[in-house]
Write a protein that holds these residues in place. Structure first.
Motif, PDB file in Angstrom:
ATOM      1  N   ARG A   1       4.107  -2.217  -3.246  1.00  0.00           N
ATOM      2  CA  ARG A   1       5.344  -2.160  -2.447  1.00  0.00           C
ATOM      3  C   ARG A   1       5.868  -0.734  -2.353  1.00  0.00           C
ATOM      4  N   SER A   2       5.734   0.024  -3.437  1.00  0.00           N
ATOM      5  CA  SER A   2       6.223   1.400  -3.419  1.00  0.00           C
ATOM      6  C   SER A   2       5.436   2.260  -2.436  1.00  0.00           C
ATOM      7  N   ARG A   3       4.264   1.722  -1.993  1.00  0.00           N
ATOM      8  CA  ARG A   3       3.472   2.447  -0.999  1.00  0.00           C
ATOM      9  C   ARG A   3       3.722   1.917   0.407  1.00  0.00           C
ATOM     10  N   GLY A   4       4.731   1.047   0.535  1.00  0.00           N
ATOM     11  CA  GLY A   4       5.125   0.596   1.862  1.00  0.00           C
ATOM     12  C   GLY A   4       4.589  -0.761   2.259  1.00  0.00           C
ATOM     13  N   ILE A   5       3.844  -1.426   1.361  1.00  0.00           N
ATOM     14  CA  ILE A   5       3.278  -2.726   1.713  1.00  0.00           C
ATOM     15  C   ILE A   5       4.303  -3.817   1.396  1.00  0.00           C
ATOM     16  N   PRO A   6       4.726  -4.586   2.408  1.00  0.00           N
ATOM     17  CA  PRO A   6       5.775  -5.597   2.177  1.00  0.00           C
ATOM     18  C   PRO A   6       5.354  -6.634   1.135  1.00  0.00           C
TER      19      PRO A   6
ATOM     20  N   SER B   1      13.083   4.487  -6.741  1.00  0.00           N
ATOM     21  CA  SER B   1      12.009   3.855  -5.962  1.00  0.00           C
ATOM     22  C   SER B   1      12.173   2.330  -5.876  1.00  0.00           C
ATOM     23  N   GLY B   2      13.139   1.764  -6.601  1.00  0.00           N
ATOM     24  CA  GLY B   2      13.467   0.351  -6.400  1.00  0.00           C
ATOM     25  C   GLY B   2      12.743  -0.628  -7.285  1.00  0.00           C
ATOM     26  N   ARG B   3      12.356  -0.194  -8.463  1.00  0.00           N
ATOM     27  CA  ARG B   3      11.672  -1.113  -9.362  1.00  0.00           C
ATOM     28  C   ARG B   3      12.619  -2.197  -9.871  1.00  0.00           C
TER      29      ARG B   3
ATOM     30  N   TYR C   1      12.522   5.330 -11.395  1.00  0.00           N
ATOM     31  CA  TYR C   1      12.351   3.905 -11.079  1.00  0.00           C
ATOM     32  C   TYR C   1      13.512   3.373 -10.243  1.00  0.00           C
TER      33      TYR C   1
ATOM     34  N   ALA D   1       9.769   3.294   1.055  1.00  0.00           N
ATOM     35  CA  ALA D   1       8.532   4.010   1.388  1.00  0.00           C
ATOM     36  C   ALA D   1       8.489   4.313   2.877  1.00  0.00           C
ATOM     37  N   ALA D   2       8.888   3.318   3.682  1.00  0.00           N
ATOM     38  CA  ALA D   2       8.869   3.514   5.139  1.00  0.00           C
ATOM     39  C   ALA D   2       9.863   4.591   5.546  1.00  0.00           C
TER      40      ALA D   2
ATOM     41  N   PHE E   1       8.458   8.670  -1.777  1.00  0.00           N
ATOM     42  CA  PHE E   1       7.177   8.430  -2.462  1.00  0.00           C
ATOM     43  C   PHE E   1       7.348   8.715  -3.942  1.00  0.00           C
ATOM     44  N   LEU E   2       6.869   7.771  -4.767  1.00  0.00           N
ATOM     45  CA  LEU E   2       6.885   7.997  -6.218  1.00  0.00           C
ATOM     46  C   LEU E   2       5.449   8.141  -6.715  1.00  0.00           C
TER      47      LEU E   2
ATOM     48  N   PHE F   1       4.670  -3.998  -7.634  1.00  0.00           N
ATOM     49  CA  PHE F   1       5.590  -2.881  -7.385  1.00  0.00           C
ATOM     50  C   PHE F   1       4.837  -1.657  -6.871  1.00  0.00           C
TER      51      PHE F   1
ATOM     52  N   GLU G   1      14.687  -2.415  -0.011  1.00  0.00           N
ATOM     53  CA  GLU G   1      13.525  -2.888  -0.786  1.00  0.00           C
ATOM     54  C   GLU G   1      12.587  -1.695  -1.014  1.00  0.00           C
ATOM     55  N   PRO G   2      11.728  -1.794  -2.048  1.00  0.00           N
ATOM     56  CA  PRO G   2      10.810  -0.676  -2.310  1.00  0.00           C
ATOM     57  C   PRO G   2       9.989  -0.276  -1.082  1.00  0.00           C
ATOM     58  N   GLU G   3       9.492  -1.310  -0.329  1.00  0.00           N
ATOM     59  CA  GLU G   3       8.664  -0.991   0.837  1.00  0.00           C
ATOM     60  C   GLU G   3       9.477  -0.320   1.945  1.00  0.00           C
TER      61      GLU G   3
END
Lengths: 440, 249
Positions: free
Chosen positions: A392-397, B50-52, B47, B78-79, B83-84, A389, B73-75
């Motif tokens: 992913r939260s940093r943008g990595i698929p 940010s999509g946990r 959470y 972010a895109a 940002f969390l 998580f 999705e979380p990614e």
């Protein structure tokens, strides 16, 4: 029900023995000196008395050789050797190539190390090796006995006292064909204060059976970096048993990376006989489904005998198991009475990428001295959800994040590879496996 | 920038409702703070945003810069520029911070159809960011958060924020586990990233963080809802009187 099954297993075990016996008796051993014929006879009778070990044998509890017992692999003469051997690896100074168990001079290049180290094919020197052949090897073990009986070729490397060899020696064992069996036998001696780096690559194509035995004598003050890449065909059975002796202030540094074979067992039995001796047994295995849709089995079985005081050992194995992959780790550390000031650390970690994967771990410490630091740990886990998580939260698929986490898991042990070029080559091999398997 | 409307969410595994109708709107460039007692749903809100995994949205909606955030999705979030900053940043052994950050930035760029940055260009870019935040770039060579002190972990979060340049940053209990000196350093970093294009949502239990990161608006959360909103002076009032009056409600 149980009885029927048991009887069937016994029948299978006994049925294959005469096949190997006749294979052995049909071979012409007339040029072998007496001592060698005795060694072969002893090996054959050890095998004939037991057959391939079944899962009722404690040491083989988790690794099932039923297909060998059923006689699936018996024709020693390969049908072909069409497997293409590429050029020498970029990092190698010299190499020896064995195809279907036999040395191939036209594919080998050992000139660069001439004069520095004695590199010969075992076939030529076997009859003259009476004094230092087989003294570490336990021929009473059935698979080892079978190798002793049927061995014909392999490498013999002798490094003179104090010789420090910079160039890396590459050994390629390539197998091809269908249902054939090969029995490579290797022997290594590092003289006092010498140093050598050697890489074995096991590759192939087809459903072959390779059963190799190696003998490694690292004499006082010597350093031996022994790397092994097992990339056998996923239809093959690949058994290997090395017997290692470590002298005073000597180092045996072993790293095994395994991705191949339907069933692989890498067994290493070591005795540290001199004070100040150190042992590294390290490795990673990445496995998934085999060619037949069942899981690949990768078995790492080690035995470390701290025979004297002031000796150390470090053992780390990491497994990545996808599909129906089946990992086995059995590690025994023995500390003898009066062997004080011992440090032995053992760690087995497995990462399960699939809920169909399976792992069996059996760490064993047997300690008779009291001033000893020994540890063992075994962990089995899924990918860290928190870490996933976070990435992913940093943008990595997701797929990339998974691959990054798996790579970092394996990376921790790959980092331990002493030689940079080999570390890179092995890391690349592991990454390629991840791209082909785990990222999908 | 962010519009949360009547958001309901529950912890999936135990089917326990935590958010019970949250309404919140944050404009571009604004800094909002959410304060509240333990268990009020503050961290759950971060959470869910940010999509946990593990939280089920049972009602309401979240609009982020014109997109339905709960569908992403979380990614993808972010895109889109979310940002969390984690309350407990996760350790990732074996992955170098530098590799991690470059992968993250390039994946975000890829998702936005922008050109990726090469290793040399990234090194230069990240060194400037480190310098502006007073972070030694030695951190970049270490595995992500492994062996970092509490302060270092939070500074690493700030650095990530600086590199990824989000539209909205959620700071979840950034002050937890920090002594006053470390808190000041982190707050300085966050303040350096304040801009008229960047919104922030600061989640905290204590008022002291808001001495350093001064918000435009303060909201009180209790029992899964925003129960009171006001200016920055509301934080001081809470410090004095506590949360008891809101919890009783």
């Amino acid at each position: 029900m149980l009885n029927t099954k048991r009887r069937k297993e016994t029948d299978q075990v006994s049925s294959v023995i005469p096949v190997y016996q006749s294979l052995y008796s049909n071979k012409d051993h007339s040029s072998d000196p007496n001592w060698l014929r005795e060694t072969r006879d002893a090996g054959m009778s050890a095998f004939a008395g037991q057959g391939f070990p079944s899962v009722r044998n404690e040491k083989w509890k988790y690794t099932n050789l039923a297909s060998l017992s059923a006689g699936d692999f018996i024709a020693v003469e390969p049908e072909n050797d069409a497997f293409k051997i590429g050029p020498k690896s970029a990092w190698a100074e010299a190499r020896m190539v064995f195809v279907n168990g036999v040395y191939r001079e036209e594919l080998s290049d050992i000139n660069a190390l001439k004069g520095q180290v004695k590199v010969v094919r075992l076939h030529h020197s076997l009859s003259t090796m009476k004094d230092y052949f087989g003294f570490l090897v336990d021929t009473a073990l059935p698979t080892v006995g079978l190798n002793s009986a049927l061995m014909q070729d392999g490498y013999r490397v002798v490094v003179a006292d104090k010789a420090k060899i910079d160039g890396i020696l590459e050994l390629v064992f390539a197998n091809s064909g269908h249902k054939n069996a090969v029995f490579p036998r290797n022997s290594l001696k590092l003289g006092k204060g010498s140093e050598l780096t050697l890489v074995e690559r096991h590759v192939g194509q087809g459903s072959y059976f390779t059963n190799s035995v190696g003998e490694v004598d690292v004499q006082d003050g010597a350093k031996f970096h022994h790397y092994r890449l097992q990339d056998d065909d996923i239809s093959a059975i690949s058994l290997s048993h090395s017997f290692v002796r470590v002298g005073a202030d000597a180092l045996y540094d072993n790293f095994a990376l395994s991705t191949g074979a339907k069933l692989a067992r890498n067994e290493i039995s070591c005795v540290i006989e001199g004070e100040g001796g150190h042992l590294n047994l390290l490795g990673a295995y990445l496995i998934s489904d085999a060619a037949d849709g069942k899981g690949q089995t990768c078995d790492t079985t080690t035995f470390i005998d701290h025979a004297v005081a002031n000796t150390t050992s470090k053992e780390i194995y990491k497994g990545v198991l996808d599909g129906r992959g089946h990992g086995v780790f059995q590690g025994k550390i023995l500390v003898r009475e009066d062997a004080q000031k011992i440090e032995g650390n053992q760690l087995s970690r497995a990462l399960m990428l699939s809920d169909k994967a399976e792992i069996n771990t059996k760490p064993e410490l047997e300690i008779y001295a009291d001033d000893v630091i020994c540890s063992h740990g075994a962990t089995v886990g899924d990918l860290d959800e928190e870490g996933l998580f976070y990435l992913r939260s940093r943008g990595i698929p997701k797929t990339k994040a998974r691959a990054l986490l798996v790579k970092s898991f394996v990376g921790e042990v790959l980092e331990e590879i002493h030689n940079e070029a080999i570390r890179e080559a092995f890391t690349e091999h592991a990454s390629n496996w991840l791209v082909a398997n785990a990222e999908g | 920038m962010l519009k949360i409307s009547n958001l309901h969410a529950a912890i999936e595994s135990v089917n326990k409702p935590i958010l019970k109708g949250v309404d919140l709107e944050i404009g571009t460039g604004e800094i909002h703070a959410i304060m509240g007692p333990n268990g009020s749903g503050k961290s759950t809100l971060s959470y869910v945003l940010s999509g946990r995994d593990g939280y089920e949205v049972t009602g309401g909606s979240v609009d982020f810069a014109g997109q339905d955030l709960m569908d992403m999705e979380p990614e993808e979030r972010a895109a889109a520029g979310l940002f969390l900053a984690f309350q407990y940043p996760v350790e990732i052994p074996g992955v170098q911070t530098m590799t991690f950050l470059r992968t993250a930035l390039n994946e975000i760029k890829k998702a936005r159809g922008e050109k990726e940055i090469d290793a040399v260009g990234f090194l230069k870019f990240v060194r400037e960011k480190c310098k502006s935040l007073n972070i030694s770039d030695d951190m970049m060579r270490r595995a992500v958060n492994v062996g970092f002190s509490g302060g270092e972990k939070k500074r690493n979060e700030t650095l990530q924020m600086a590199v990824l340049e989000p539209k909205l940053a959620i700071l979840d209990e950034t002050d937890s586990g920090l002594d006053i000196d470390a808190l000041r350093v982190v707050a300085d970093g966050v303040n350096a990233l304040r801009s008229e294009n960047r919104s922030m949502l600061v989640i905290t239990h204590y008022q002291r963080l808001l001495d350093y990161i001064v918000p435009d608006k303060v909201h009180v959360m209790a029992n899964g809802r925003i129960v009171k909103s006001g200016g920055k002076e509301l934080a001081l009032e809470l410090e004095e009187h506590g949360y008891a009056q809101y919890e009783a409600a």
